[in-house]
Enzyme design. Structure first.
Site, mmCIF file in Angstrom:
data_model
loop_
_atom_site.group_PDB
_atom_site.id
_atom_site.type_symbol
_atom_site.label_atom_id
_atom_site.label_comp_id
_atom_site.label_asym_id
_atom_site.label_seq_id
_atom_site.Cartn_x
_atom_site.Cartn_y
_atom_site.Cartn_z
ATOM 1 N N ASP A 40 1.052 -1.266 -0.261
ATOM 2 C CA ASP A 40 0.202 -0.268 -0.075
ATOM 3 C C ASP A 40 0.886 1.103 0.345
ATOM 4 O O ASP A 40 1.839 1.157 1.101
ATOM 5 C CB ASP A 40 -0.689 -0.049 1.393
ATOM 6 N N GLU A 57 14.579 -15.183 0.765
ATOM 7 C CA GLU A 57 14.881 -16.474 1.444
ATOM 8 C C GLU A 57 14.012 -17.551 1.300
ATOM 9 O O GLU A 57 14.316 -18.333 1.960
ATOM 10 C CB GLU A 57 14.692 -15.722 2.968
HETATM 11 C C1 NOJ Z 1 -4.596 2.851 -1.107
HETATM 12 C C2 NOJ Z 1 -5.527 1.833 -0.601
HETATM 13 O O1 NOJ Z 1 -6.397 0.795 -1.775
HETATM 14 C C3 NOJ Z 1 -6.354 2.935 0.264
HETATM 15 O O2 NOJ Z 1 -8.184 2.037 -0.204
HETATM 16 C C4 NOJ Z 1 -6.227 3.712 1.831
HETATM 17 O O3 NOJ Z 1 -7.078 4.097 1.848
HETATM 18 C C5 NOJ Z 1 -4.641 3.895 1.349
HETATM 19 N N1 NOJ Z 1 -3.960 3.388 0.679
HETATM 20 C C6 NOJ Z 1 -4.603 3.989 2.056
HETATM 21 O O4 NOJ Z 1 -4.004 3.319 3.598
#
Ligand code: NOJ
Length: 560
Positions: free
Chosen positions: A216, A265
């Site tokens: 993310d 790993e």
């Molecule tokens: C991207 C994620 O896909 C989204 O759902 C989220 O709100 C933001 N990153 C923050 O983590």
């Protein structure tokens, strides 16, 4: 109409180590997939129960959005504990059982890692709040003194991605940075303990059999805030050339190089895909073999349903993949955007009648205007979505599919304000309705409590029209989108070949055709006029084929 012929299975082109390069990956938003314990929230046992459904789809991997303990300030992307399961979703034992069931059915498992920020309930953040300015506990996050008398003003006028201020006061003159909601404090990745802890998390899930990770906000971890913070206008105007103070810094890749040593790993090596909203020409860095290995390409998701745009995007991204040595990725829908069947159903942009308005911005405008289904040309949206998906599935690279798109599901646009959950809605009144409409629990049956999602209702309201898009309804209809996906994914598994394509001259601007080395040919008609298909054995079509001509707004697959 879905015309199918039986195809013998040729040898797969991937090995155990390269399975991810051309995988079809099904994204599950766990809280909205299936609810086994009847509390109105989807859970891990719900996923395990539906493994036969996933296997029948023919996807090669499943990616789970966060299932970790969370107050759900941002749908689970506010993580309290990276190495546990939210008790409402199950236990670690349930997780292990789910992985075993998915592996047993031949599917890989990808989990979401959220390293840019924790939740404000994470033990580290609680410790930071209980500790003084300048303490080691505060150094794990990005704290700064406020400005003005009593340091009561924020350190800078920065704006968070969900709207509203990006700095929040903690009551002792200090403020912390959160690029997203205030419940999502940004971590300080210059802190060695932060780095080490994520290595532990990656090993924790890898040891439990997880095959890969979706990262993310991969472009946000490394930051370099000067002592004197610039104004937000200046931050926005600064070039994103690798030296920006917040985004897409070159040194973020030092973090991923360390992660790669952990991935390697394991046998097979664990994989990762970056969610990095960066300029296309900087994406390859995230996809490098020394780093995460693969990066999302959202270009088709942001494009009009238009032959020339699609072709340009495909060529460009295949070129990028070659440059990084990775494979490319294709996405039309996910948990953050208006579903593609709905984007493609929006009325034409004013003054641009030939182009389907498809970008997420236009979807957001429709949501703001009330999100009425009456404003959509639903059948047209679905025809385009089916055509786009068949084209996607024939392309070299990985295809990331979002739960419900196999049902041709439309966005739920008119969720009452009182039921909304997304922080983007609460932080941006009147500007952003948020992303709840693509996160409504899936309809499994035509009737019954929450259309078969679970016995305890649904945490977001489901509309009556979900009945006709339910799995049950579509299973009974041989022409349904569900059958189209199943057939297409099955054929894709058999026809998959080297990561190359060759364009076929079609003589029409609104028709794209290409052939993969296995002889797998895909023809997409973007406009309304039928198109006489080239010679070959017809395998599948998303629209009627009459006398050898594919109807408008459709894709056909042939073997030639
Ligand atoms: C991207 C994620 O896909 C989204 O759902 C989220 O709100 C933001 N990153 C923050 O983590």
């Amino acid at each position: 109409m879905t015309d199918v012929v039986e195809t013998p299975a040729p040898a797969r082109t991937t090995t155990d180590e390269t399975w991810w390069r051309q995988a079809s990956v099904y994204q599950i938003y766990p809280r909205s997939f299936a609810d086994a314990n009847g509390d109105g929230i989807g859970d891990l046992r719900g996923i395990t129960d539906r493994v036969p459904y996933l296997a029948s789809l023919g996807v090669e991997a499943v990616w789970l959005s966060p299932f970790y303990p969370s107050a759900l300030a941002d749908g689970g992307y506010d993580v309290d504990d990276y190495r546990d399961v939210d008790p409402r979703l199950g236990t670690l034992a349930d997780f292990d059982a789910m992985v075993a069931a998915l592996h047993g059915a031949g599917m890989r498992v990808i989990v979401d890692i959220v390293p840019n920020h924790t939740s404000d309930r994470h033990a580290w953040f609680r410790e930071a709040l209980a500790s003084p300015a300048g303490s080691a506990a505060r150094d794990r996050y990005v704290f700064r003194d406020g400005t003005g008398p009593d340091r009561a003003e924020p350190p800078a006028d920065w704006v968070s991605i969900f709207g509203g201020p990006a700095w929040t006061a903690v009551g002792d003159g200090q403020w912390y940075l959160h690029n997203f909601a205030k419940e999502q404090p940004d971590l300080n990745w210059a802190n060695r303990e932060v780095r080490d802890d994520f290595l532990t998390t990656l090993r924790f899930w890898s040891d439990r059999g997880v095959d890969g990770f979706r990262i993310d906000v991969a472009h946000g971890l490394a930051k370099d805030l000067p002592a004197e913070l610039p104004a937000w206008a200046e931050v926005l105007a600064a070039p994103k050339d690798g030296s920006h103070i917040l985004w897409d810094r070159d040194d973020v890749h030092e973090i991923y190089a360390e992660w790669r040593t952990v991935f390697d790993e394991y046998t097979p090596a664990r994989t990762a895909v970056a969610e990095a909203w960066v300029a296309a020409d900087r994406r390859a860095r995230y996809a490098s073999a020394e780093g995460l290995g693969q990066a999302f390409n959202f270009d088709l998701l942001e494009s009009d349903f238009d032959a020339a745009s699609f072709k340009q995007i495909i060529e460009f991204n295949l070129g990028l993949a070659e440059q990084s040595g990775s494979s490319t990725t294709w996405v039309f829908s996910n948990h953050d955007v208006v579903r593609h069947a709905t984007r493609y159903a929006l009325p034409p942009r004013s003054g641009d009648a030939d182009h389907a308005p498809t970008t997420d911005k236009q979807g957001a405008a429709w949501l703001l205007a009330g999100g009425s289904q009456d404003a959509l040309d639903r059948p047209l949206g679905l025809r385009r979505a089916r055509a786009a998906t068949l084209l996607e599935l024939a392309l070299p690279g990985s295809a990331y599919l979002y739960q419900g798109e196999e049902l041709g599901l439309h966005e739920v646009g008119d969720i009452p304000d009182a039921d909304r959950q997304d922080p983007a809605f609460f932080r941006n009144p009147g500007v952003d309705v948020g992303r709840d409409g693509c996160r409504v629990p899936l309809p499994w049956t035509r009737t019954g409590e929450s259309f078969g999602f679970g016995s305890g209702g649904s945490h977001l309201p489901q509309p009556a029209w979900f009945a006709e898009s339910s799995v049950k309804a579509e299973e009974a209809d041989p022409d349904s989108t569900l059958h189209l996906y199943r057939t297409a994914l099955g054929l894709r598994g058999q026809l998959q070949s080297e990561e190359r394509l060759e364009w076929i001259e079609t003589g029409r601007d609104d028709v794209l055709a290409f052939r993969r080395p296995s002889g797998w040919t895909s023809v997409t008609v973007f406009g309304d006029e039928p198109y006489a298909l080239p010679a070959g054995e017809l395998l599948l079509a998303s629209a009627p084929v009459v006398d050898g001509a594919l109807a408008g707004v459709g894709t056909a697959w042939l073997r030639s």
